[in-house]
Design a protein around this motif. Structure first.
Motif, PDB file in Angstrom:
ATOM      1  N   SER A   3       0.808  -1.212   0.000  1.00 42.61           N
ATOM      2  CA  SER A   3       0.000   0.000   0.000  1.00 42.61           C
ATOM      3  C   SER A   3       0.844   1.266   0.000  1.00 42.61           C
ATOM      4  N   THR A   4       2.141   1.139   0.281  1.00 41.96           N
ATOM      5  CA  THR A   4       2.983   2.336   0.224  1.00 41.96           C
ATOM      6  C   THR A   4       2.957   2.915  -1.173  1.00 41.96           C
ATOM      7  N   GLU A   5       2.493   2.113  -2.120  1.00 42.12           N
ATOM      8  CA  GLU A   5       2.448   2.622  -3.482  1.00 42.12           C
ATOM      9  C   GLU A   5       1.197   3.438  -3.759  1.00 42.12           C
ATOM     10  N   LEU A   6       0.345   3.587  -2.745  1.00 40.29           N
ATOM     11  CA  LEU A   6      -0.862   4.396  -2.934  1.00 40.29           C
ATOM     12  C   LEU A   6      -0.528   5.864  -2.686  1.00 40.29           C
ATOM     13  N   GLN A   7       0.395   6.352  -3.477  1.00 38.56           N
ATOM     14  CA  GLN A   7       0.901   7.706  -3.266  1.00 38.56           C
ATOM     15  C   GLN A   7      -0.142   8.809  -3.320  1.00 38.56           C
ATOM     16  N   PRO A   8      -1.101   8.758  -4.251  1.00 43.68           N
ATOM     17  CA  PRO A   8      -2.068   9.856  -4.311  1.00 43.68           C
ATOM     18  C   PRO A   8      -2.799  10.047  -2.985  1.00 43.68           C
ATOM     19  N   ILE A   9      -2.976   8.962  -2.245  1.00 42.82           N
ATOM     20  CA  ILE A   9      -3.686   9.093  -0.980  1.00 42.82           C
ATOM     21  C   ILE A   9      -2.784   9.688   0.088  1.00 42.82           C
ATOM     22  N   SER A  10      -1.556   9.164   0.196  1.00 42.84           N
ATOM     23  CA  SER A  10      -0.673   9.726   1.217  1.00 42.84           C
ATOM     24  C   SER A  10      -0.308  11.171   0.877  1.00 42.84           C
ATOM     25  N   LEU A  26       4.471   7.612  10.101  1.00 42.90           N
ATOM     26  CA  LEU A  26       3.113   7.613  10.661  1.00 42.90           C
ATOM     27  C   LEU A  26       2.073   7.802   9.560  1.00 42.90           C
ATOM     28  N   ILE A  27       2.407   8.651   8.577  1.00 41.21           N
ATOM     29  CA  ILE A  27       1.488   8.867   7.454  1.00 41.21           C
ATOM     30  C   ILE A  27       1.242   7.532   6.743  1.00 41.21           C
ATOM     31  N   GLU A  28       2.332   6.801   6.503  1.00 37.31           N
ATOM     32  CA  GLU A  28       2.191   5.515   5.823  1.00 37.31           C
ATOM     33  C   GLU A  28       1.289   4.578   6.614  1.00 37.31           C
ATOM     34  N   GLN A  29       1.556   4.503   7.919  1.00 36.52           N
ATOM     35  CA  GLN A  29       0.741   3.620   8.773  1.00 36.52           C
ATOM     36  C   GLN A  29      -0.724   4.029   8.716  1.00 36.52           C
ATOM     37  N   CYS A  30      -0.936   5.341   8.726  1.00 38.39           N
ATOM     38  CA  CYS A  30      -2.288   5.871   8.720  1.00 38.39           C
ATOM     39  C   CYS A  30      -2.985   5.509   7.405  1.00 38.39           C
ATOM     40  N   GLU A 111      -8.804   2.765  16.468  1.00 36.02           N
ATOM     41  CA  GLU A 111      -7.518   2.278  16.975  1.00 36.02           C
ATOM     42  C   GLU A 111      -6.354   3.068  16.369  1.00 36.02           C
ATOM     43  N   SER A 112      -6.406   3.272  15.068  1.00 33.82           N
ATOM     44  CA  SER A 112      -5.337   4.023  14.412  1.00 33.82           C
ATOM     45  C   SER A 112      -5.359   5.487  14.818  1.00 33.82           C
ATOM     46  N   PHE A 113      -6.579   6.018  14.954  1.00 36.06           N
ATOM     47  CA  PHE A 113      -6.731   7.407  15.375  1.00 36.06           C
ATOM     48  C   PHE A 113      -6.062   7.607  16.735  1.00 36.06           C
ATOM     49  N   ASN A 114      -6.327   6.693  17.652  1.00 35.99           N
ATOM     50  CA  ASN A 114      -5.739   6.805  18.989  1.00 35.99           C
ATOM     51  C   ASN A 114      -4.232   6.640  18.962  1.00 35.99           C
ATOM     52  N   LYS A 115      -3.742   5.783  18.064  1.00 34.61           N
ATOM     53  CA  LYS A 115      -2.291   5.620  17.933  1.00 34.61           C
ATOM     54  C   LYS A 115      -1.644   6.930  17.513  1.00 34.61           C
ATOM     55  N   LEU A 116      -2.278   7.601  16.566  1.00 34.86           N
ATOM     56  CA  LEU A 116      -1.729   8.870  16.096  1.00 34.86           C
ATOM     57  C   LEU A 116      -1.792   9.923  17.195  1.00 34.86           C
ATOM     58  N   ARG A 117      -2.868   9.897  17.970  1.00 33.27           N
ATOM     59  CA  ARG A 117      -2.990  10.862  19.067  1.00 33.27           C
ATOM     60  C   ARG A 117      -1.882  10.647  20.088  1.00 33.27           C
ATOM     61  N   ALA A 118      -1.590   9.364  20.340  1.00 34.30           N
ATOM     62  CA  ALA A 118      -0.549   9.054  21.313  1.00 34.30           C
ATOM     63  C   ALA A 118       0.822   9.427  20.764  1.00 34.30           C
TER      64      ALA A 118
ATOM     65  N   ILE B  73     -13.652  -0.001   0.623  1.00 36.05           N
ATOM     66  CA  ILE B  73     -12.370  -0.422   0.062  1.00 36.05           C
ATOM     67  C   ILE B  73     -11.339  -0.416   1.181  1.00 36.05           C
ATOM     68  N   LYS B  74     -10.729  -1.556   1.411  1.00 38.46           N
ATOM     69  CA  LYS B  74      -9.751  -1.645   2.494  1.00 38.46           C
ATOM     70  C   LYS B  74      -8.351  -1.440   1.916  1.00 38.46           C
ATOM     71  N   LEU B  75      -7.760  -0.318   2.228  1.00 46.03           N
ATOM     72  CA  LEU B  75      -6.458  -0.019   1.631  1.00 46.03           C
ATOM     73  C   LEU B  75      -5.374  -0.988   2.094  1.00 46.03           C
ATOM     74  N   ASN B  76      -5.518  -1.483   3.326  1.00 46.53           N
ATOM     75  CA  ASN B  76      -4.445  -2.361   3.815  1.00 46.53           C
ATOM     76  C   ASN B  76      -4.447  -3.718   3.111  1.00 46.53           C
ATOM     77  N   GLN B  77      -5.505  -3.998   2.343  1.00 46.86           N
ATOM     78  CA  GLN B  77      -5.520  -5.262   1.619  1.00 46.86           C
ATOM     79  C   GLN B  77      -5.166  -5.086   0.140  1.00 46.86           C
ATOM     80  N   GLY B  78      -4.764  -3.871  -0.217  1.00 52.60           N
ATOM     81  CA  GLY B  78      -4.338  -3.633  -1.593  1.00 52.60           C
ATOM     82  C   GLY B  78      -3.003  -4.324  -1.854  1.00 52.60           C
ATOM     83  N   ARG B  79      -2.859  -4.899  -3.035  1.00 54.94           N
ATOM     84  CA  ARG B  79      -1.613  -5.627  -3.362  1.00 54.94           C
ATOM     85  C   ARG B  79      -1.119  -5.242  -4.747  1.00 54.94           C
TER      86      ARG B  79
END
Lengths: 614, 230
Positions: A3-10, A26-30, A111-118, B73-79
């Motif tokens: 998913s790191t290749e989903l550049q337009p979103i990040s 963190l952006i990537e994780q998000c 869960e992710s939202f709280n991770k970012l807050r922390a 769409i679940k982005l974490n399942q994109g491959r």
């Protein structure tokens, strides 16, 4: 990860505050954690799953958050968020999200939202602030907002009072019974005075008076009062100005309650008040300038807290008044006591208490008598110090030189009276132009009865002065409310570019003119347009319904102007009074047309009333 | 109606005929999906990058997959997988930004196809201009087949281009050039334009487009998979 290749979103996410503060990692994780959902208008509501709270990040489209009952809380567009309230409060989500325009939403799980807050304090703070702001919108914090709340929200309806011919022992018993520090003393339902703990100590015990002494002998007679619909903020200023802690509240000429400084302390401190407090503590012009730098953000906060337009004008004016007084104080520290009694006058919008941010200063000096060269020199220096101080604090010099530092506007009471008489008796075009500024005047500092003398003599000459009023009306109706022949908006053109409707000169200024003419015709002393109009109700030949319509129209146009300027400010374009009708929803366009219709009718009304003899 | 019945029958026929076990499994798993509403059916948006447009002479360079589950769409399942090719990336490198060096880490075509079939089993494929992508996969499956005289196995997918084509013709008499490109289609639904191009981003773009189309057609709970499959 793929998913790191989903550049337009990040790329999109990392431009959004507060995500722009997060590390790449963190952006990537998000972005990994996001779910993408499309919402179309046809679905009407976003289905918010209470069991699975998420942060909704709007990529495209338009959404509206309302309460269960349908009251608007927030409008949300590209790059904005909703859903954070439920995640922060942990409460069940009851707000509804309406889909105004089709769009795409990126959803971030709790869960992710709280991770970012922390992981990031900035991130955490951003959403907490947004949450607090949202609450304010919902009105939950409204009672704490001193700047726009009214006294009526603080006082209890149970007035604790005694008659002036009761004894001080009776007073003391009542005070301890009711656990209050003060009493309202009445005479035939009218306010006669107040009696406080301190009075009992200083004027009774210290003097060795006995308990049978009558209250009227020790009470504070004719105390300072405030009307029930005054802003809390104004009451507080009054108290600090006069150094008092008890303020009887008056409604329909009768006392209804007592407001104490403790009552106000209990409600929270607020930004405008803080600002005025700061102004009152500064001892140099440099420090005042620094403090005034907060003005733009104060204005922005007031607009975003949905304060009423007229109240924002009032608050800004209170700040200007405080600034002026403080500048006079600082100047006098430097120049010494004034050689005679004087009054600092404000004209125009400051006098009417509807100042906008960055308005020019319009002021003058009113002196007790004509002075010698020494006193002339004193007041020249005083005026120059204050005017240049105001200029540096964000209220620029008046281009028309209507300022106290102009020797022509630093005159004795006699000279001022003569000047007004000249204007009233010979209403030439130039004089009429002056009228729109000078006939709205208010004393900011100094000897109040000096000002009253001037005002009384002016009103005496204008009241029922047909010729003068006709000339004023003629002048005021030259500008027409922007309603075309087919009741469509007449939109002003500036070269080839359509600028929009001038809400100030074709709207608010016309209402000010109408109110001024009526006030001068009826000898009404207040200067604020709303107060002038309200004071008219009950006068002969005036239809209260027309006045109420005009009041509503004034508020609506003023509010639209402020909101429009708030939007201009956010978009970083220069502030103007021009509103483009195309930027309005059809509902708002409809309301605005109605408001201008009312204005148009009132113009016709004053023409009929004041011009018919000519 | 006829085409829906035809797809079902054809799938049944193919799954009986197919000698490759993995393909047969995939075909059989398609059958129960046909009658599901779009919203409930597990979908898999797919995009291929190729060296050219001819399935017989050109090769698949990369495959992007992203699932749509319950309308989300679940982005974490994109491959995203790259595939080793014979020769050079050549001309298409300028379009896809892939260079030969990237392909060092790539899967073999056989590995990629096995992976693709596994991911697609139990899911309905979605693609923009699906016939092109499907014909490349069909051709590749045929080439890789170990069984002698295997027949080409027809794959079914939801084609967002075809859906858009039909929807547009209902509004306008003819379609101008470029109106059916992925980004032109997306802008009609107020979807953002994603500028980067790789198979995964294009699969995501296609998935979002389908959700937008479906919600405009009355919602994913009213339309059955078989109505959109072709």
């Amino acid at each position: 990860m793929d998913s790191t290749e989903l550049q337009p979103i990040s790329n999109f996410i990392k431009t959004l505050p507060p995500f722009d503060q997060l590390s790449e990692q963190l952006i990537e994780q998000c972005c990994q954690a996001l779910t993408v959902v499309y919402y179309s208008k046809e679905e009407r509501l976003v289905h918010v799953d209470t069991n699975e709270p998420q942060l909704y990040i709007v990529r495209s489209g338009a959404f509206e958050v309302t309460t269960e009952k349908g009251e608007l809380i927030d409008r949300i567009g590209d790059g904005q968020y909703f859903g954070f309230s439920g995640m922060l409060s942990g409460e069940k989500i009851v707000n509804k999200v309406h889909i105004l325009d089709d769009g795409l939403i990126y959803q971030l799980p709790l869960e992710s939202f709280n991770k970012l807050r922390a992981a990031s304090r900035t991130f955490d703070r951003f959403f907490n602030q947004a949450f607090a702001k949202r609450l304010r919108h919902q009105g939950e914090l409204k009672s704490n907002n001193i700047s726009t709340s009214r006294i009526s929200s603080l006082i209890s309806e149970n007035m604790i009072s005694l008659s002036r011919d009761a004894t001080i022992q009776q007073a003391a018993i009542l005070m301890s019974e009711k656990r209050v520090s003060s009493l309202i003393i009445i005479d035939n339902e009218q306010l006669a005075g107040i009696l406080t703990d301190r009075d009992l100590r200083n004027r009774v015990l210290a003097k060795g008076l006995d308990g049978k002494t009558l209250i009227e002998e020790v009470m504070t007679k004719s105390p300072t009062t405030a009307p029930k619909d005054a802003l809390i903020f104004e009451a507080m200023l009054l108290m600090s100005e006069k150094n008092i802690h008890h303020l009887p509240i008056i409604e329909n000429n009768k006392p209804v309650s007592m407001l104490t400084s403790t009552d106000i302390m209990r409600s929270q401190s607020s930004q405008p008040l803080l600002l005025i407090g700061q102004i009152d503590r500064q001892t140099s012009v440099e420090d005042l300038i620094k403090v005034s730098n907060q003005l733009p953000s104060l204005l922005q906060n007031l607009i975003s807290s949905e304060a009423k337009a007229q109240e924002i004008g009032r608050i800004l004016t209170l700040v200007t008044d405080a600034l002026t007084r403080r500048l006079i104080f600082i100047a006098q520290q430097q120049l010494g006591e004034a050689p005679m009694k004087f009054c600092w006058l404000a004209f125009g919008s400051q006098a009417r208490q509807d100042q906008a941010a960055g308005a020019d200063q319009d002021n003058a000096l009113l002196l007790e008598k004509e002075g010698d060269s020494e006193s002339e020199h004193y007041f020249k220096q005083l005026a120059e110090l204050v005017c240049s101080g105001l200029d540096q604090c964000g209220f620029p010099y008046c281009p028309g030189n209507i300022m106290a530092q102009n020797p022509k506007l630093c005159c004795s009471l006699k000279q001022w009276q003569q000047q007004f008489t000249d204007w009233i008796n010979a209403p030439q075009p130039a004089a009429l132009l002056n009228a729109t500024i000078f006939f709205d005047m208010r004393s900011i500092y100094g000897e109040n009865n000096l000002f009253e003398k001037l005002q009384n003599s002016v009103l005496k000459q204008t009241k029922n002065n047909d010729i003068f009023l006709a000339a004023l009306t003629q002048n005021a109706t030259q500008q027409v409310a922007p309603l075309g022949f087919f009741k469509n908006f007449v939109v002003e053109r500036d070269g080839s570019e359509v600028k929009g409707i001038d809400l100030k000169h074709k709207g608010l200024a016309l209402i000010n003119d109408i109110a001024r003419i009526y006030a001068l015709a009826n000898g009404i002393k207040t200067v604020n347009t709303r107060q002038r109009l309200s004071a008219l109700i009950g006068h002969q030949g005036i239809n209260p319904e027309d006045i109420n319509n005009l009041l509503d129209a004034a508020e609506f146009i003023a509010h639209k102007r402020l909101v429009n300027q708030g939007e201009q400010y956010e978009q970083g374009i220069p502030l103007s009074n021009y509103l483009k009708p195309s930027n309005l929803t059809s509902l708002a366009q409809h309301h605005l047309k109605d408001a201008f219709k009312v204005l148009h009718d009132s113009q016709t009304g004053i023409k009929l009333k004041f011009l018919r003899h000519f | 109606m006829l085409s829906r019945w035809f797809i079902k029958t054809h799938l049944q026929y193919q799954s009986r005929q197919c000698k490759d076990e993995q393909i047969r499994k995939y075909q059989q798993a398609q059958l129960p999906l046909l009658n599901l509403p779009i919203k409930e059916a597990p979908l898999l948006a797919l995009d291929l990058e190729m060296t050219g447009l001819d399935p017989k002479s050109d090769q698949i360079i990369s495959i992007g997959l992203i699932p749509i589950i319950n309308g989300q769409i679940k982005l974490n399942q994109g491959r995203h997988k790259l595939i080793k090719i014979a020769g050079s990336v050549g001309q298409s490198a300028t379009i896809h930004g892939l260079v030969d060096a990237d392909l060092q880490l790539a899967l073999s075509l056989d590995e990629a196809l096995q992976w693709l079939l596994k991911e697609a089993t139990g899911r309905v494929l979605v693609a923009h201009h699906a016939p092109l992508d499907m014909s490349f996969i069909e051709q590749a499956l045929l080439q890789q087949s170990e069984h002698a005289n295997s027949k080409k196995c027809r794959l079914y997918a939801i084609d967002t281009l075809k859906i858009e084509h039909q929807r547009l013709l209902r509004k306008q008499p003819m379609i101008k050039e470029g109106e059916l490109r992925l980004n032109s289609c997306r802008s009609r639904y107020n979807l953002p334009s994603y500028d980067a191009h790789n198979a995964l981003v294009d699969a995501l773009s296609c998935a979002e487009l389908l959700m937008a189309q479906v919600s405009k057609m009355g919602g994913g709970d009213k339309i059955k998979v078989s109505e959109l499959l072709s």
